[in-house]
Scaffold this motif. Structure first.
Motif, PDB file in Angstrom:
ATOM      1  N   SER A  66     -54.619 -40.627  19.809  1.00  0.00           N
ATOM      2  CA  SER A  66     -55.413 -41.854  19.938  1.00  0.00           C
ATOM      3  C   SER A  66     -54.491 -43.046  20.153  1.00  0.00           C
ATOM      4  CB  SER A  66     -56.270 -42.087  18.689  1.00  0.00           C
ATOM      5  OG  SER A  66     -55.449 -42.316  17.557  1.00  0.00           O
ATOM      6  N   VAL A  67     -55.071 -44.107  20.703  1.00  0.00           N
ATOM      7  CA  VAL A  67     -54.338 -45.350  20.951  1.00  0.00           C
ATOM      8  C   VAL A  67     -55.212 -46.505  20.483  1.00  0.00           C
ATOM      9  CG1 VAL A  67     -53.330 -46.863  22.710  1.00  0.00           C
ATOM     10  CG2 VAL A  67     -53.167 -44.391  22.964  1.00  0.00           C
ATOM     11  N   LEU A  68     -54.591 -47.448  19.782  1.00  0.00           N
ATOM     12  CA  LEU A  68     -55.267 -48.692  19.390  1.00  0.00           C
ATOM     13  C   LEU A  68     -54.433 -49.849  19.901  1.00  0.00           C
ATOM     14  CD1 LEU A  68     -56.376 -47.967  15.733  1.00  0.00           C
ATOM     15  CD2 LEU A  68     -57.820 -48.120  17.761  1.00  0.00           C
ATOM     16  N   PRO A  69     -55.001 -50.763  20.634  1.00  0.00           N
ATOM     17  CA  PRO A  69     -56.409 -50.861  21.007  1.00  0.00           C
ATOM     18  C   PRO A  69     -56.786 -49.812  22.049  1.00  0.00           C
ATOM     19  CG  PRO A  69     -55.154 -52.635  22.009  1.00  0.00           C
ATOM     20  CD  PRO A  69     -54.211 -51.892  21.130  1.00  0.00           C
ATOM     21  N   ALA A  70     -58.079 -49.541  22.100  1.00  0.00           N
ATOM     22  CA  ALA A  70     -58.597 -48.542  23.033  1.00  0.00           C
ATOM     23  C   ALA A  70     -58.413 -49.016  24.471  1.00  0.00           C
ATOM     24  CB  ALA A  70     -60.075 -48.288  22.756  1.00  0.00           C
ATOM     25  N   ASN A  71     -58.341 -48.050  25.386  1.00  0.00           N
ATOM     26  CA  ASN A  71     -58.208 -48.376  26.798  1.00  0.00           C
ATOM     27  C   ASN A  71     -59.384 -49.247  27.245  1.00  0.00           C
ATOM     28  OD1 ASN A  71     -56.950 -48.227  29.336  1.00  0.00           O
ATOM     29  ND2 ASN A  71     -58.331 -46.591  29.968  1.00  0.00           N
ATOM     30  N   GLY A  72     -59.071 -50.336  27.922  1.00  0.00           N
ATOM     31  CA  GLY A  72     -60.096 -51.243  28.426  1.00  0.00           C
ATOM     32  C   GLY A  72     -60.578 -52.276  27.428  1.00  0.00           C
ATOM     33  N   ALA A  73     -60.044 -52.274  26.208  1.00  0.00           N
ATOM     34  CA  ALA A  73     -60.470 -53.262  25.200  1.00  0.00           C
ATOM     35  C   ALA A  73     -60.162 -54.672  25.702  1.00  0.00           C
ATOM     36  CB  ALA A  73     -59.758 -53.005  23.879  1.00  0.00           C
ATOM     37  N   SER A  74     -61.006 -55.612  25.315  1.00  0.00           N
ATOM     38  CA  SER A  74     -60.782 -57.000  25.742  1.00  0.00           C
ATOM     39  C   SER A  74     -61.100 -57.945  24.596  1.00  0.00           C
ATOM     40  CB  SER A  74     -61.632 -57.328  26.968  1.00  0.00           C
ATOM     41  OG  SER A  74     -63.005 -57.204  26.651  1.00  0.00           O
ATOM     42  N   GLY A  75     -60.646 -59.177  24.754  1.00  0.00           N
ATOM     43  CA  GLY A  75     -60.901 -60.195  23.738  1.00  0.00           C
ATOM     44  C   GLY A  75     -60.060 -60.022  22.486  1.00  0.00           C
ATOM     45  N   THR A  81     -51.110 -55.781  17.372  1.00  0.00           N
ATOM     46  CA  THR A  81     -50.071 -54.760  17.480  1.00  0.00           C
ATOM     47  C   THR A  81     -50.694 -53.595  18.236  1.00  0.00           C
ATOM     48  OG1 THR A  81     -50.709 -53.720  15.393  1.00  0.00           O
ATOM     49  CG2 THR A  81     -48.979 -55.409  15.285  1.00  0.00           C
ATOM     50  N   VAL A  82     -49.865 -52.669  18.661  1.00  0.00           N
ATOM     51  CA  VAL A  82     -50.334 -51.501  19.404  1.00  0.00           C
ATOM     52  C   VAL A  82     -49.877 -50.260  18.653  1.00  0.00           C
ATOM     53  CG1 VAL A  82     -50.235 -50.282  21.605  1.00  0.00           C
ATOM     54  CG2 VAL A  82     -50.147 -52.771  21.560  1.00  0.00           C
ATOM     55  N   SER A  83     -50.780 -49.306  18.424  1.00  0.00           N
ATOM     56  CA  SER A  83     -50.437 -48.073  17.708  1.00  0.00           C
ATOM     57  C   SER A  83     -50.828 -46.859  18.539  1.00  0.00           C
ATOM     58  CB  SER A  83     -51.163 -48.006  16.365  1.00  0.00           C
ATOM     59  OG  SER A  83     -50.720 -49.036  15.529  1.00  0.00           O
ATOM     60  N   VAL A  84     -49.922 -45.881  18.552  1.00  0.00           N
ATOM     61  CA  VAL A  84     -50.190 -44.613  19.235  1.00  0.00           C
ATOM     62  C   VAL A  84     -50.059 -43.516  18.184  1.00  0.00           C
ATOM     63  CG1 VAL A  84     -49.518 -43.050  21.097  1.00  0.00           C
ATOM     64  CG2 VAL A  84     -49.137 -45.525  21.342  1.00  0.00           C
ATOM     65  N   THR A  85     -51.116 -42.730  18.012  1.00  0.00           N
ATOM     66  CA  THR A  85     -51.076 -41.607  17.084  1.00  0.00           C
ATOM     67  C   THR A  85     -50.942 -40.332  17.903  1.00  0.00           C
ATOM     68  OG1 THR A  85     -52.410 -42.790  15.472  1.00  0.00           O
ATOM     69  CG2 THR A  85     -52.299 -40.400  15.231  1.00  0.00           C
ATOM     70  N   PHE A  86     -49.983 -39.494  17.491  1.00  0.00           N
ATOM     71  CA  PHE A  86     -49.686 -38.255  18.203  1.00  0.00           C
ATOM     72  C   PHE A  86     -50.211 -37.062  17.416  1.00  0.00           C
ATOM     73  CE2 PHE A  86     -46.704 -41.379  19.689  1.00  0.00           C
ATOM     74  CZ  PHE A  86     -46.666 -41.154  21.055  1.00  0.00           C
ATOM     75  N   SER A 113     -44.444 -44.017  11.391  1.00  0.00           N
ATOM     76  CA  SER A 113     -44.957 -43.601  10.087  1.00  0.00           C
ATOM     77  C   SER A 113     -45.805 -42.350  10.298  1.00  0.00           C
ATOM     78  CB  SER A 113     -45.784 -44.718   9.454  1.00  0.00           C
ATOM     79  OG  SER A 113     -46.305 -44.300   8.211  1.00  0.00           O
ATOM     80  N   GLY A 114     -45.283 -41.208   9.853  1.00  0.00           N
ATOM     81  CA  GLY A 114     -46.014 -39.956  10.059  1.00  0.00           C
ATOM     82  C   GLY A 114     -46.148 -39.671  11.537  1.00  0.00           C
ATOM     83  N   ASN A 115     -47.382 -39.504  12.014  1.00  0.00           N
ATOM     84  CA  ASN A 115     -47.650 -39.207  13.425  1.00  0.00           C
ATOM     85  C   ASN A 115     -47.885 -40.465  14.252  1.00  0.00           C
ATOM     86  OD1 ASN A 115     -47.728 -36.661  12.300  1.00  0.00           O
ATOM     87  ND2 ASN A 115     -49.697 -36.103  13.148  1.00  0.00           N
ATOM     88  N   THR A 116     -47.769 -41.649  13.632  1.00  0.00           N
ATOM     89  CA  THR A 116     -48.138 -42.887  14.313  1.00  0.00           C
ATOM     90  C   THR A 116     -46.922 -43.751  14.617  1.00  0.00           C
ATOM     91  OG1 THR A 116     -50.300 -42.865  13.231  1.00  0.00           O
ATOM     92  CG2 THR A 116     -49.581 -44.963  14.160  1.00  0.00           C
ATOM     93  N   VAL A 117     -46.861 -44.234  15.858  1.00  0.00           N
ATOM     94  CA  VAL A 117     -45.824 -45.170  16.293  1.00  0.00           C
ATOM     95  C   VAL A 117     -46.516 -46.504  16.554  1.00  0.00           C
ATOM     96  CG1 VAL A 117     -44.093 -45.693  18.056  1.00  0.00           C
ATOM     97  CG2 VAL A 117     -44.461 -43.320  17.322  1.00  0.00           C
ATOM     98  N   THR A 118     -45.986 -47.573  15.943  1.00  0.00           N
ATOM     99  CA  THR A 118     -46.576 -48.904  16.102  1.00  0.00           C
ATOM    100  C   THR A 118     -45.580 -49.823  16.790  1.00  0.00           C
ATOM    101  OG1 THR A 118     -47.923 -48.601  14.125  1.00  0.00           O
ATOM    102  CG2 THR A 118     -47.618 -50.864  14.881  1.00  0.00           C
ATOM    103  N   LEU A 119     -46.060 -50.547  17.803  1.00  0.00           N
ATOM    104  CA  LEU A 119     -45.266 -51.567  18.476  1.00  0.00           C
ATOM    105  C   LEU A 119     -45.768 -52.923  18.012  1.00  0.00           C
ATOM    106  CD1 LEU A 119     -45.158 -50.263  22.167  1.00  0.00           C
ATOM    107  CD2 LEU A 119     -43.552 -49.819  20.335  1.00  0.00           C
ATOM    108  N   THR A 120     -44.856 -53.731  17.491  1.00  0.00           N
ATOM    109  CA  THR A 120     -45.201 -55.089  17.058  1.00  0.00           C
ATOM    110  C   THR A 120     -44.479 -56.058  17.982  1.00  0.00           C
ATOM    111  OG1 THR A 120     -45.405 -54.331  14.774  1.00  0.00           O
ATOM    112  CG2 THR A 120     -45.173 -56.709  15.125  1.00  0.00           C
ATOM    113  N   PRO A 121     -45.234 -56.843  18.777  1.00  0.00           N
ATOM    114  CA  PRO A 121     -44.593 -57.802  19.677  1.00  0.00           C
ATOM    115  C   PRO A 121     -43.734 -58.803  18.888  1.00  0.00           C
ATOM    116  CG  PRO A 121     -46.877 -57.491  20.290  1.00  0.00           C
ATOM    117  CD  PRO A 121     -46.681 -56.812  18.959  1.00  0.00           C
ATOM    118  N   SER A 122     -42.627 -59.220  19.491  1.00  0.00           N
ATOM    119  CA  SER A 122     -41.717 -60.171  18.851  1.00  0.00           C
ATOM    120  C   SER A 122     -42.340 -61.549  18.681  1.00  0.00           C
ATOM    121  CB  SER A 122     -40.422 -60.284  19.658  1.00  0.00           C
ATOM    122  OG  SER A 122     -39.794 -59.028  19.724  1.00  0.00           O
TER     123      SER A 122
END
Length: 181
Positions: A66-75, A81-86, A113-122
């Motif tokens: 899964s990916v957060l935010p979901a594809n096509g999310a707006s507003g 932040t962006v998280s990808v769970t593998f 953290s575990g199966n999840t990678v989080t990107l936090t913009p600078s």
């Protein structure tokens, strides 16, 4: 080669390196072994043992669950932040990036953290801006298997909202004098 140490009636043998998985080993003790009074061992003895088999090797490629935010999310808020769970724990290896859609890469900090990678913009993301999250096969599981296939997700932040932070200071001119409140 092994080293031996004694403690009371116990002799401990320590191999110079790891033993092979699934291998049978033999330990022989001859009558050359003597007790403290120099008496020889009554008879030679031999013992065998087999080490545990190697665990099955991991050949399964990780996948994006899964990916957060979901594809096509707006507003989305500019503080997103962006998280990808593998499907299993991974090492990102630089294989996950966030960029303005069709533009420059956004500097981020990556945490796992575990199966999840989080990107936090600078810093804050741009308002009303489309972004693209790229996940490439440089991402590998802990056994070294590359991601099954690369993927991307796009999302858009919300329009700029003006937040007015105003220190309340009112200057009033009363009867020719300056009063602040």
């Amino acid at each position: 080669p092994t080293t031996a140490s004694t403690s009371g009636n116990t002799v401990t043998l320590v191999p110079a390196g790891p033993l092979s998985p699934g291998a049978t080993y033999q330990v022989s003790v001859s009558t050359a072994v003597r007790d403290r009074a120099a008496n020889p061992l009554a008879s030679a003895t031999t013992s065998t043992f087999t080490t545990a088999s190697a665990p099955p090797s991991d050949t399964t490629a990780p996948t994006v669950a899964s990916v957060l935010p979901a594809n096509g999310a707006s507003g989305l808020p500019t503080s997103s932040t962006v998280s990808v769970t593998f499907s299993e724990p991974v090492a990102p290896n630089g294989g996950i990036s966030l960029a303005v859609d069709g533009g420059a890469v956004v500097p981020t900090t990556t945490t796992v953290s575990g199966n999840t990678v989080t990107l936090t913009p600078s810093g804050p993301l741009g308002a009303g801006t489309a972004y693209r999250l790229n996940v490439t096969t440089a991402v590998r599981d802990l056994a070294g298997n590359p991601l099954a296939s690369g993927s991307f997700t796009t999302f858009t932040t919300g329009a700029r909202q003006l937040v007015v932070q105003e220190a309340l200071e009112t200057t009033m001119w009363l009867a020719g004098s300056n009063v602040s409140s």
